[in-house]
Write an enzyme that holds these catalytic residues in place. Structure first.
Site, mmCIF file in Angstrom:
data_model
loop_
_atom_site.group_PDB
_atom_site.id
_atom_site.type_symbol
_atom_site.label_atom_id
_atom_site.label_comp_id
_atom_site.label_asym_id
_atom_site.label_seq_id
_atom_site.Cartn_x
_atom_site.Cartn_y
_atom_site.Cartn_z
ATOM 1 N N HIS A 268 0.948 -0.972 0.574
ATOM 2 C CA HIS A 268 0.236 0.128 0.224
ATOM 3 C C HIS A 268 1.089 1.167 0.026
ATOM 4 C CE1 HIS A 268 -3.762 2.496 0.582
ATOM 5 N NE2 HIS A 268 -2.546 3.495 1.480
ATOM 6 N N GLU A 269 2.013 1.274 1.184
ATOM 7 C CA GLU A 269 2.973 2.170 0.797
ATOM 8 C C GLU A 269 4.012 2.497 0.088
ATOM 9 O OE1 GLU A 269 1.623 4.541 3.222
ATOM 10 O OE2 GLU A 269 0.262 3.798 3.979
ATOM 11 N N HIS A 272 1.476 4.576 -2.097
ATOM 12 C CA HIS A 272 1.673 5.613 -2.860
ATOM 13 C C HIS A 272 3.185 6.422 -3.060
ATOM 14 C CE1 HIS A 272 -1.405 7.035 -0.596
ATOM 15 N NE2 HIS A 272 -1.706 6.158 0.859
ATOM 16 N N GLU A 298 -4.091 8.354 -3.685
ATOM 17 C CA GLU A 298 -5.647 7.096 -3.105
ATOM 18 C C GLU A 298 -5.151 5.671 -3.515
ATOM 19 O OE1 GLU A 298 -5.965 4.432 0.376
ATOM 20 O OE2 GLU A 298 -4.967 5.490 0.103
#
Length: 511
Positions: A268-269, A272, A298
């Site tokens: 997830h990160e 980003h 996101e």
């Protein structure tokens, strides 16, 4: 002053106050990772001073004069040129910031810095009354902010939402979210009534943290995260901070008995981080060197975490590697059982641990509650009860205490009202982007099965990252996918992935 000289001076100033913001970002990263707890009071003073200095420079009347010189000139005649985008977005930011008193900006920085530490203590002690005075102060401050920057007589929520998702409105989001919820609730019901139940036991066991860290860095690098320009650390709440060109920092958290939390947190990160590293470093400090919105940001994290990271193609490559790293819990594990386990659906209490199907119900609840807090329909003291009722109604679960209830997220203590909807927007955007990338790239799964995600990253660089703030979020999605923001691609994706896992009739079988 001629328009070109005025534009150059504008961008010089913009880079200056962006550098101040990067200093604040570095202090915030430090605060959430390694800072001693006793330093929290002074850190609030530091962040307040930096916020005030940045605000003072960004609202200098000279900025307005420079903007007026450039606007309407031949330099910005092409609305899609970098110069036109910079000037348009700097005007938007200038007009917004000049409506905010410096004293309010500094007070928000001080209060939210202290409130985040009080939130940590209150959550640890399961003590909502301890946090309530801070929540009261923050809600009052955010109302004042909305009054300063919002349209007279407008929805105060719109004024705050615009800071995170330019051009969006609460009314439009309500319509989009209502349509999504109308499809999600019966899908969750179908899954709940299915006799098929994936066994998560394969994801529990002895997963040494040192090996989890090794795997996280390996996967991050393999999908394109540049560790020469970034790093991976540990924090209580995972986050990504694009501090400056060449300095993108992501964090995760680890449990020695759990595989999922860290692994999918890293994916997830990293999503980003890939966006931050895909921005033009030569344009740092100007709108054409910045991400366009949190919803688009996101979309990048959810795309890599879910649409790539939970797919069969991804695990065809990575499962043998992971099984070798963690022989004790996974040595005898079967691929299909493992894949079903990482795609199981279980209505739960914690947003950050929620499965892909129920996650957006967590967000819609927060969207509804924070709108009520801002409007005054929900007094902050009544938040725990309202939270429990919403979770009982929409997810069929109730938290045993406020730590797993209304104190589970850091966002409100940080003053981030209007932030939560961008998570669901990100899911919607991600499904649209992945659909279009799959169409244009042909057999995308074939390269992912080989461990090669370069074609996908290249597509995202070209259709999302390089555009920075040239377009509004909705326009960017429209240009990249050919359609307006839409809930239907996400629903199709969920049914295609989870239908086979739970034996739902009419489901598509994913490749």
């Amino acid at each position: 002053m001629d328009p070109k000289a005025a534009y150059d001076e504008l961008t010089r100033r913009s880079r200056e106050w962006s550098t101040l913001a990067s200093c604040a970002a570095l202090l915030s990263w430090d605060e959430l990772t390694v800072m001693p707890t006793a330093a929290s009071a002074f850190r609030g003073d530091q962040l307040g001073l930096l916020a005030g200095l940045e605000h003072e420079r960004a609202t200098d009347p000279k900025v307005g004069e420079l903007l007026a010189t450039v606007e309407g000139s031949d330099l910005v005649a092409d609305p899609e040129s970098p110069e036109a985008a910079d000037v348009r977005e700097l005007r938007r930011s200038f007009d917004r910031k000049t409506k905010l008193p410096r004293a309010l900006v500094e007070e928000l920085a001080r209060v939210t810095s202290a409130a985040q530490h009080e939130w940590v203590a209150a959550r640890k002690g399961r003590d909502f009354p301890r946090f309530l005075p801070w929540l009261d102060r923050i809600v009052a401050l955010k109302r004042r902010e909305a009054e300063c920057v919002g349209a007279p007589g407008g929805d105060p929520y719109d004024a705050l939402l615009d800071d995170y998702e330019p051009g969006a409105s609460a009314s439009r989001l309500s319509g989009l979210f209502d349509a999504l919820k109308a499809e999600l609730v019966p899908l969750v019901g179908q899954i709940a009534s299915s006799e098929t139940r994936p066994d998560p036991g394969v994801l529990r066991g002895n997963y040494p943290i040192d090996r989890q860290k090794m795997l996280g860095e390996l996967v991050a690098a393999s999908i394109g995260f540049d560790f020469d320009r970034g790093r991976l650390d540990t924090s209580a709440h995972p986050f990504c901070s694009g501090i400056a060109p060449g300095d993108c920092r992501i964090t995760t958290r680890y449990r020695p008995d759990d595989f999922e939390e860290s692994f999918f947190g890293v994916l997830h990160e990293v999503g980003h981080g890939l966006y931050e590293q895909g921005l033009d470093p030569d344009r740092f400090g100007t709108p054409m060197g910045e991400s366009v919105s949190l919803g688009i940001h996101e979309s990048q994290s959810r795309l890599w975490e879910n649409l790539v990271g939970r797919g069969r193609a991804f695990w065809t490559h990575w499962f043998p590697i992971v099984r070798r790293l963690f022989r004790e819990p996974l040595g005898a594990a079967e691929f299909d059982a493992f894949h079903r386990a990482v795609n199981r659906v279980e209505p739960s209490l914690i947003r950050t641990q929620a499965d892909e199907v129920t996650y957006n119900l967590h967000i819609i609840i927060r969207f509804e509650l924070e709108r009520a807090l801002l409007s005054g329909d929900l007094p902050p003291a009544d938040l725990p009860g309202a939270w429990d009722e919403s979770y009982r109604r929409d997810l069929g679960v109730v938290a045993p205490d406020v730590a797993d209830g209304c104190l589970q997220d850091v966002h409100w203590s940080a003053g981030l009202f209007g932030y939560f909807p961008t998570y669901t927007l990100g899911n919607l955007y991600a499904a649209q982007l992945f659909d279009r990338a799959s169409e244009e790239l042909g057999d995308l799964d074939a390269s992912i099965r080989q461990g090669d995600t370069t074609p996908l990253l290249r597509w995202l660089r070209d259709h999302v990252h390089r555009h920075a703030r040239r377009h509004t979020p909705a326009a960017l999605i429209r240009r990249a996918t050919g359609s307006d923001p839409d809930h239907r691609p996400l629903i199709r994706s969920l049914k295609a992935r989870y239908g086979p896992v739970y034996g739902l009739s009419g489901a598509e079988v994913p490749s």
